[in-house]
Each structure stands twice: as structure tokens, then as C-alpha cells.
Design a protein around this motif. Structure first.
Motif, PDB file in Angstrom:
ATOM      1  N   LEU A  51       0.834  -1.199   0.000  1.00  0.00           N
ATOM      2  CA  LEU A  51       0.000   0.000   0.000  1.00  0.00           C
ATOM      3  C   LEU A  51       0.871   1.252   0.000  1.00  0.00           C
ATOM      4  N   VAL A  52       0.467   2.251  -0.802  1.00  0.00           N
ATOM      5  CA  VAL A  52       1.171   3.527  -0.838  1.00  0.00           C
ATOM      6  C   VAL A  52       0.185   4.645  -0.527  1.00  0.00           C
ATOM      7  N   PHE A  53       0.516   5.456   0.485  1.00  0.00           N
ATOM      8  CA  PHE A  53      -0.243   6.675   0.778  1.00  0.00           C
ATOM      9  C   PHE A  53       0.431   7.786  -0.018  1.00  0.00           C
ATOM     10  N   LEU A  54      -0.262   8.297  -1.013  1.00  0.00           N
ATOM     11  CA  LEU A  54       0.381   9.118  -2.037  1.00  0.00           C
ATOM     12  C   LEU A  54      -0.265  10.488  -2.168  1.00  0.00           C
ATOM     13  N   ASP A  55       0.528  11.524  -1.897  1.00  0.00           N
ATOM     14  CA  ASP A  55       0.078  12.894  -2.131  1.00  0.00           C
ATOM     15  C   ASP A  55      -0.020  13.115  -3.640  1.00  0.00           C
ATOM     16  N   ILE A  56      -0.964  13.952  -4.066  1.00  0.00           N
ATOM     17  CA  ILE A  56      -1.149  14.169  -5.502  1.00  0.00           C
ATOM     18  C   ILE A  56      -0.307  15.338  -6.009  1.00  0.00           C
ATOM     19  N   ASN A  57      -0.393  16.483  -5.328  1.00  0.00           N
ATOM     20  CA  ASN A  57       0.293  17.679  -5.815  1.00  0.00           C
ATOM     21  C   ASN A  57       1.723  17.752  -5.300  1.00  0.00           C
ATOM     22  N   GLY A  63       1.655  12.847  -7.881  1.00  0.00           N
ATOM     23  CA  GLY A  63       1.227  11.530  -7.429  1.00  0.00           C
ATOM     24  C   GLY A  63       0.340  10.843  -8.450  1.00  0.00           C
ATOM     25  N   MET A  64      -0.488  11.614  -9.150  1.00  0.00           N
ATOM     26  CA  MET A  64      -1.364  11.034 -10.169  1.00  0.00           C
ATOM     27  C   MET A  64      -0.546  10.491 -11.338  1.00  0.00           C
ATOM     28  N   GLU A  65       0.490  11.226 -11.727  1.00  0.00           N
ATOM     29  CA  GLU A  65       1.367  10.756 -12.806  1.00  0.00           C
ATOM     30  C   GLU A  65       2.106   9.485 -12.395  1.00  0.00           C
ATOM     31  N   LEU A  66       2.544   9.439 -11.138  1.00  0.00           N
ATOM     32  CA  LEU A  66       3.206   8.229 -10.644  1.00  0.00           C
ATOM     33  C   LEU A  66       2.248   7.041 -10.683  1.00  0.00           C
ATOM     34  N   ALA A  67       1.008   7.259 -10.271  1.00  0.00           N
ATOM     35  CA  ALA A  67       0.015   6.181 -10.272  1.00  0.00           C
ATOM     36  C   ALA A  67      -0.207   5.655 -11.690  1.00  0.00           C
ATOM     37  N   ARG A  68      -0.246   6.543 -12.665  1.00  0.00           N
ATOM     38  CA  ARG A  68      -0.415   6.112 -14.052  1.00  0.00           C
ATOM     39  C   ARG A  68       0.782   5.281 -14.513  1.00  0.00           C
ATOM     40  N   LEU A  69       1.982   5.697 -14.129  1.00  0.00           N
ATOM     41  CA  LEU A  69       3.186   4.942 -14.494  1.00  0.00           C
ATOM     42  C   LEU A  69       3.181   3.551 -13.866  1.00  0.00           C
ATOM     43  N   LEU A  70       2.734   3.466 -12.624  1.00  0.00           N
ATOM     44  CA  LEU A  70       2.689   2.173 -11.936  1.00  0.00           C
ATOM     45  C   LEU A  70       1.743   1.195 -12.631  1.00  0.00           C
ATOM     46  N   GLN A  71       0.646   1.722 -13.201  1.00  0.00           N
ATOM     47  CA  GLN A  71      -0.309   0.857 -13.885  1.00  0.00           C
ATOM     48  C   GLN A  71       0.289   0.216 -15.138  1.00  0.00           C
ATOM     49  N   GLN A  72       1.357   0.795 -15.642  1.00  0.00           N
ATOM     50  CA  GLN A  72       2.007   0.268 -16.840  1.00  0.00           C
ATOM     51  C   GLN A  72       3.138  -0.707 -16.518  1.00  0.00           C
ATOM     52  N   GLN A  73       3.448  -0.835 -15.221  1.00  0.00           N
ATOM     53  CA  GLN A  73       4.549  -1.703 -14.803  1.00  0.00           C
ATOM     54  C   GLN A  73       4.053  -3.135 -14.602  1.00  0.00           C
ATOM     55  N   PRO A  74       4.951  -4.120 -14.700  1.00  0.00           N
ATOM     56  CA  PRO A  74       4.557  -5.499 -14.390  1.00  0.00           C
ATOM     57  C   PRO A  74       4.222  -5.637 -12.909  1.00  0.00           C
ATOM     58  N   PRO A  75       3.368  -6.582 -12.555  1.00  0.00           N
ATOM     59  CA  PRO A  75       3.008  -6.761 -11.142  1.00  0.00           C
ATOM     60  C   PRO A  75       4.214  -7.236 -10.334  1.00  0.00           C
ATOM     61  N   PRO A  76       4.167  -7.090  -8.996  1.00  0.00           N
ATOM     62  CA  PRO A  76       3.013  -6.610  -8.228  1.00  0.00           C
ATOM     63  C   PRO A  76       2.899  -5.087  -8.227  1.00  0.00           C
ATOM     64  N   ILE A  77       1.663  -4.589  -8.313  1.00  0.00           N
ATOM     65  CA  ILE A  77       1.396  -3.157  -8.269  1.00  0.00           C
ATOM     66  C   ILE A  77       0.732  -2.848  -6.926  1.00  0.00           C
ATOM     67  N   PRO A  78       1.295  -1.944  -6.141  1.00  0.00           N
ATOM     68  CA  PRO A  78       0.701  -1.671  -4.825  1.00  0.00           C
ATOM     69  C   PRO A  78      -0.646  -0.971  -4.927  1.00  0.00           C
ATOM     70  N   LYS A  79      -1.452  -1.130  -3.904  1.00  0.00           N
ATOM     71  CA  LYS A  79      -2.696  -0.374  -3.807  1.00  0.00           C
ATOM     72  C   LYS A  79      -2.349   1.063  -3.423  1.00  0.00           C
ATOM     73  N   ILE A  80      -3.189   1.975  -3.838  1.00  0.00           N
ATOM     74  CA  ILE A  80      -2.918   3.398  -3.592  1.00  0.00           C
ATOM     75  C   ILE A  80      -4.076   4.052  -2.863  1.00  0.00           C
ATOM     76  N   ILE A  81      -3.743   4.814  -1.834  1.00  0.00           N
ATOM     77  CA  ILE A  81      -4.697   5.722  -1.194  1.00  0.00           C
ATOM     78  C   ILE A  81      -4.141   7.124  -1.393  1.00  0.00           C
TER      79      ILE A  81
END
Length: 240
Positions: A51-57, A63-81
Motif C-alpha cells: 500500500l502507498v499513501f500518495l500525495d497528488i500535488n 502523485g497522479m502521474e506516478l500512479a499512471r506509471l505504476l499501472q504500466q509496470q509489471p506486477p506486483p502493483i501496490p494499492k494506492i490511497i
């Protein structure tokens, strides 16, 4: 069960608050924290948090750009709050499969509610039974456990936090709350293979192979880039 966490925020006070909340939550473990998304990307690869607690700005990389990059990576992909002072990111957060969205300033009750959502998801996945005699598995579908014969599985499709198990006709597909990775660990590697970040296929059910795809029944599944070498080794044994 303890979830490994990383906290990311460029505001020192906000970061300390998230660290404090993680440390006082019994089922969370803080493995690292940082103040920028670029460092966070490296840490996520090294620490493989749940799990990653991720600030956006944040500057340079949000943080939103990082989340998009993570979705393109091979698993495991952490959950995000996500944690943010702005309330207009909810739709974007949904698009990157964020588990929740904490609006600053948030209290411990709100933090705990969001964290519990992730914990329950992991607990549900860990409670899935193992393969029995290498012939069948039990899968939780809604409120009952359904026995699924391994010989009836065509392929398995990952859909965010669920999997869709495609079965031989006339059986209908099954939808279960479990990650594709968790289900993959319960299947025999001699009979099933992950060929894409979103697909596991039954090797016995493959009817045809092209350069970048396999065919099962009427479905075509693309072989993901990171799985091509392993899959090619299997194919070479078949066609020699």
C-alpha cells in the motif's frame, strides 16, 4: 496479516501525520517514506509495498502521474490511497484504480476507514483455498464457494481487484474477488501460464499461436512483452 506501506508527501507536517497514523495502526507497517514521487518510484520497485499513501500535488512528478506509471509496470502493483488538499481528483483517482481518496486535513478515523478497505481486500485474497489434488479449486463467487475443475478453465482475466474465469461451454464465466497474482500462485505452472499482466491461460486449451498472440476457443490474447521470452521457451518445445 501486516501490510507494508510507503508514505509519500512533499509537505513535512502532512508526511509526519501519515507516518504517525501508520505506526499506530496494528495491521500496517511503515517500510519507508519520502517527499517526492521520483524517489517513491524507486522505493516501490525495491520495497514492493502492499500500500502507498500518495500525495497528488508534488513538483516534477505528481502523485497522479506516478500512479499512471505504476499501472504500466509489471506486477506486483501496490494499492494506492491518495492524500490531497484538493477535492477534484476523484474521477482521475478512479481511473488509476485508487482504493480511496483522503481529503486533507483528515483525521485518524478517516485514515483507518480507508486502510481497512485495503486490508479487507488482502484478507479476502489470502483466504482463497489452495488447489486440491491438482484437479480443482474453490473460488468465492458472491456469497458462496464454487468448485471449479481445472480442466474446464480456458483462461483467466484480471479485472482490477477481481478475476474473471472463462470456462468451457456451456458453463458461464465466474467473477471472484481475488487478485490475478494470488490466483496464479494457486495454479500448477505445468498447466497454466501468465502471458500478460492481465491474463493467465490454460496451456492445454491453446488452439493456435501467432507471432504475438495465442488463441483459445474464440478469444485472442496478446503475449505481454515481459512474458515473451518465457512463453517462447514453451512454444519451442511444442514445435520442435
Amino acid at each position: 496479516m501486516t501490510l507494508k506501506c510507503i508514505a509519500v508527501d512533499d509537505e513535512p507536517l502532512a508526511l509526519k501525520l501519515v507516518q504517525k497514523f501508520i505506526e499506530q495502526t496494528p495491521f500496517l507497517e511503515l517500510v519507508h517514506s519520502c517527499d517526492n514521487a521520483i524517489e517513491a518510484m524507486t522505493l516501490i520497485r525495491e520495497k514492493q509495498p502492499d500500500l502507498v499513501f500518495l500525495d497528488i500535488n508534488m513538483p516534477n512528478l505528481s502523485g497522479m502521474e506516478l500512479a499512471r506509471l505504476l499501472q504500466q509496470q509489471p506486477p506486483p502493483i501496490p494499492k494506492i490511497i491518495f492524500t490531497t488538499a484538493y477535492n477534484h481528483y476523484a474521477i482521475e483517482g478512479y481511473k488509476v484504480n485508487a482504493m480511496d481518496y483522503l481529503l486533507k486535513p483528515f483525521n485518524y478515523e478517516e485514515f483507518l476507514r480507508a486502510s481497512n478497505k485495503v486490508y479487507e481486500l488482502f484478507e479476502e485474497s489470502s483466504n482463497q483455498p489452495t488447489v486440491v489434488d491438482d484437479e480443482f479449486i474453490f473460488i468465492k463467487v458472491e456469497y458462496q464457494w464454487v468448485r471449479v475443475s481445472l480442466k474446464d478453465i480456458l483462461y483467466i482475466e484480471g479485472l482490477k481487484d477481481y478475476v474473471k474465469i472463462h470456462l468451457t461451454a456451456p458453463q458461464k464465466s465466474l467473477l471472484s474477488l481475488i487478485s490475478l497474482k494470488a490466483l496464479e500462485e494457486k495454479l500448477s505452472s505445468s498447466k497454466f501460464m501468465r502471458i500478460h499482466r492481465s491474463y493467465i491461460v490454460s496451456l492445454d486449451k491453446i488452439s493456435a499461436i501467432s507471432k504475438n498472440s495465442i488463441f483459445i476457443d474464440k478469444a485472442e490474447v496478446t503475449v505481454g512483452e515481459q512474458y515473451k521470452e518465457t512463453f517462447k521457451a514453451i512454444v519451442d518445445k511444442w514445435i520442435r
